[in-house]
Design a protein around this motif. Structure first.
Motif, PDB file in Angstrom:
ATOM      1  N   UNK A 104      42.289  69.629 -12.021  1.00  0.00           N
ATOM      2  CA  UNK A 104      41.808  68.830 -13.142  1.00  0.00           C
ATOM      3  C   UNK A 104      42.958  67.945 -13.645  1.00  0.00           C
ATOM      4  N   UNK A 105      42.822  66.615 -13.594  1.00  0.00           N
ATOM      5  CA  UNK A 105      43.925  65.737 -14.020  1.00  0.00           C
ATOM      6  C   UNK A 105      44.201  65.787 -15.519  1.00  0.00           C
ATOM      7  N   UNK A 106      43.276  66.351 -16.273  1.00  0.00           N
ATOM      8  CA  UNK A 106      43.441  66.421 -17.729  1.00  0.00           C
ATOM      9  C   UNK A 106      44.128  67.705 -18.185  1.00  0.00           C
ATOM     10  N   UNK A 107      44.479  68.575 -17.243  1.00  0.00           N
ATOM     11  CA  UNK A 107      45.127  69.846 -17.588  1.00  0.00           C
ATOM     12  C   UNK A 107      46.362  70.065 -16.738  1.00  0.00           C
ATOM     13  N   UNK A 108      47.399  70.530 -17.362  1.00  0.00           N
ATOM     14  CA  UNK A 108      48.609  70.913 -16.641  1.00  0.00           C
ATOM     15  C   UNK A 108      48.382  72.268 -15.978  1.00  0.00           C
ATOM     16  N   UNK A 109      48.821  72.401 -14.740  1.00  0.00           N
ATOM     17  CA  UNK A 109      48.735  73.690 -14.060  1.00  0.00           C
ATOM     18  C   UNK A 109      50.016  73.930 -13.273  1.00  0.00           C
ATOM     19  N   UNK A 110      50.252  75.176 -12.935  1.00  0.00           N
ATOM     20  CA  UNK A 110      51.462  75.524 -12.189  1.00  0.00           C
ATOM     21  C   UNK A 110      51.487  74.858 -10.824  1.00  0.00           C
ATOM     22  N   UNK A 111      50.334  74.795 -10.159  1.00  0.00           N
ATOM     23  CA  UNK A 111      50.282  74.155  -8.854  1.00  0.00           C
ATOM     24  C   UNK A 111      50.583  72.665  -8.931  1.00  0.00           C
ATOM     25  N   UNK A 112      50.102  72.009  -9.977  1.00  0.00           N
ATOM     26  CA  UNK A 112      50.394  70.583 -10.168  1.00  0.00           C
ATOM     27  C   UNK A 112      51.896  70.366 -10.357  1.00  0.00           C
ATOM     28  N   UNK A 113      52.527  71.219 -11.165  1.00  0.00           N
ATOM     29  CA  UNK A 113      53.965  71.088 -11.403  1.00  0.00           C
ATOM     30  C   UNK A 113      54.756  71.311 -10.115  1.00  0.00           C
ATOM     31  N   UNK A 114      54.332  72.296  -9.318  1.00  0.00           N
ATOM     32  CA  UNK A 114      55.018  72.547  -8.048  1.00  0.00           C
ATOM     33  C   UNK A 114      54.829  71.382  -7.086  1.00  0.00           C
ATOM     34  N   UNK A 115      53.647  70.784  -7.085  1.00  0.00           N
ATOM     35  CA  UNK A 115      53.399  69.642  -6.227  1.00  0.00           C
ATOM     36  C   UNK A 115      54.242  68.440  -6.618  1.00  0.00           C
ATOM     37  N   UNK A 116      54.400  68.222  -7.917  1.00  0.00           N
ATOM     38  CA  UNK A 116      55.207  67.112  -8.399  1.00  0.00           C
ATOM     39  C   UNK A 116      56.692  67.293  -8.060  1.00  0.00           C
ATOM     40  N   UNK A 117      57.095  68.533  -7.826  1.00  0.00           N
ATOM     41  CA  UNK A 117      58.513  68.821  -7.580  1.00  0.00           C
ATOM     42  C   UNK A 117      58.949  68.528  -6.149  1.00  0.00           C
ATOM     43  N   UNK A 118      58.002  68.326  -5.233  1.00  0.00           N
ATOM     44  CA  UNK A 118      58.361  68.240  -3.822  1.00  0.00           C
ATOM     45  C   UNK A 118      59.269  67.060  -3.496  1.00  0.00           C
ATOM     46  N   UNK A 119      59.152  65.985  -4.220  1.00  0.00           N
ATOM     47  CA  UNK A 119      59.999  64.804  -3.920  1.00  0.00           C
ATOM     48  C   UNK A 119      61.402  64.918  -4.505  1.00  0.00           C
ATOM     49  N   UNK A 120      61.645  66.004  -5.265  1.00  0.00           N
ATOM     50  CA  UNK A 120      62.938  66.100  -5.962  1.00  0.00           C
ATOM     51  C   UNK A 120      63.629  67.446  -5.711  1.00  0.00           C
ATOM     52  N   UNK A 121      63.309  68.088  -4.596  1.00  0.00           N
ATOM     53  CA  UNK A 121      63.855  69.419  -4.331  1.00  0.00           C
ATOM     54  C   UNK A 121      65.380  69.406  -4.240  1.00  0.00           C
ATOM     55  N   UNK A 122      65.965  68.346  -3.735  1.00  0.00           N
ATOM     56  CA  UNK A 122      67.414  68.311  -3.536  1.00  0.00           C
ATOM     57  C   UNK A 122      68.175  67.947  -4.803  1.00  0.00           C
ATOM     58  N   UNK A 123      67.493  67.333  -5.737  1.00  0.00           N
ATOM     59  CA  UNK A 123      68.205  66.866  -6.942  1.00  0.00           C
ATOM     60  C   UNK A 123      67.754  67.578  -8.215  1.00  0.00           C
ATOM     61  N   UNK A 124      66.635  68.303  -8.152  1.00  0.00           N
ATOM     62  CA  UNK A 124      66.110  68.963  -9.358  1.00  0.00           C
ATOM     63  C   UNK A 124      65.468  70.290  -8.957  1.00  0.00           C
ATOM     64  N   UNK A 125      66.302  71.292  -8.695  1.00  0.00           N
ATOM     65  CA  UNK A 125      65.819  72.583  -8.211  1.00  0.00           C
ATOM     66  C   UNK A 125      64.887  73.272  -9.197  1.00  0.00           C
ATOM     67  N   UNK A 126      65.058  72.994 -10.484  1.00  0.00           N
ATOM     68  CA  UNK A 126      64.289  73.683 -11.510  1.00  0.00           C
ATOM     69  C   UNK A 126      62.806  73.301 -11.492  1.00  0.00           C
TER      70      UNK A 126
END
Length: 281
Positions: free
Chosen positions: A228-250
């Motif tokens: 759901x694009x109107x709700x934050x979810x853990x899976x969405x946050x993990x998906x958004x992190x994939x492009x920044x794994x080397x610079x933003x581990x958190x």
């Protein structure tokens, strides 16, 4: 005869579950997730969609879990993501308990052709690939928690129905059920007062495992961009992190840890219940 002759009474069962290491740890983890979801607006420092800091800021006093690429507070996202996961898992659990419990109880108590018909329907649902069915439904009707809950609930009740049916088959000829039948109790009263309270503990064990699976499915769909694009979810946050794994581990660490805590808690509780009901404690 008092309810509980075929299974541990609820207070005693709860005490024995919480006294075990897996039960106590599991209850603490699940309690942490549920309380976080319940008090999300009070716990979260900011709106999860609001830009509150610099882009990709590491964990600090101002942002304990850092910020994402847009400058949104990750802690706020994790907290509100717990609400999404609990809402989906709880809603699916209610649907599964109602549908599976009803089908299993009727099939086990009535037997005969009714049992055969309901079990054939159960077998049909059992072969449905739940994850891919959810993808198809979202692709056809668009993302939304209501659609996700509905498809997961309607496609996940079959094993609980079999569990309840097996318990009802074992209980319907027990002495306390026969005594209630001899005293003139109606079939509905026998099922509600004598059989279901003794069949539910075994069903709850499976339900705990199912809820862990539902949390994983919701996180996986959100990870793929189908949440759901109107709700934050853990899976969405993990998906958004994939492009920044080397610079933003958190960005990947904290959403992943949240999923692990929720799923591990559910599995530990289910394991403790299995041990207690199996007589190993």
């Amino acid at each position: 005869m008092p309810v509980g002759s075929g299974a541990p009474a609820a207070p005693g069962l709860l005490t024995r579950v919480l006294s075990s290491p897996s039960g106590s740890i599991g209850s603490m983890l699940v309690g942490l997730v549920v309380l976080t979801a319940a008090f999300a607006p009070l716990i979260a420092p900011a709106d999860p969609f609001a830009i509150t800091g610099p882009s990709l800021a590491p964990p600090s006093a101002a942002h304990p879990m850092g910020t994402d690429a847009l400058g949104r507070d990750l802690l706020s996202g994790i907290v509100h993501g717990a609400r999404t996961s609990v809402l989906v898992a709880g809603s699916v659990g209610v649907l599964v308990l109602i549908i599976g419990g009803t089908v299993g109880t009727v099939a086990g108590y009535r037997g005969g052709r009714v049992d055969d018909l309901l079990m054939r329907a159960t077998e049909f649902v059992q072969v449905l690939p739940v994850f891919f069915l959810a993808i198809v439904v979202i692709a056809l009707f668009g993302p939304g928690l209501d659609r996700l809950v509905l498809v997961l609930g309607l496609a996940s009740w079959e094993l609980l129905a079999r569990v309840v049916r097996a318990e009802v088959l074992a209980l319907r000829r027990r002495e306390f059920v026969e005594a209630a039948r001899a005293s003139g109790a109606s079939p509905l009263r026998i099922v509600v007062r004598e059989i279901l309270p003794n069949a539910l503990p075994a069903a709850i064990v499976y339900l705990g495992l199912l809820l862990a699976q539902v949390i994983l499915i919701e996180a996986s769909l959100s990870y793929l961009g189908l949440g759901d694009p109107n709700r934050i979810s853990w899976g969405y946050l993990a998906g958004e992190a994939q492009d920044y794994l080397r610079v933003a581990w958190w960005l990947a660490l904290f959403p992943g840890a949240a999923v692990v805590i929720a799923v591990l808690g559910m599995n530990l509780l289910a394991d403790a219940l299995t041990d207690v009901l199996g007589g190993r404690r």
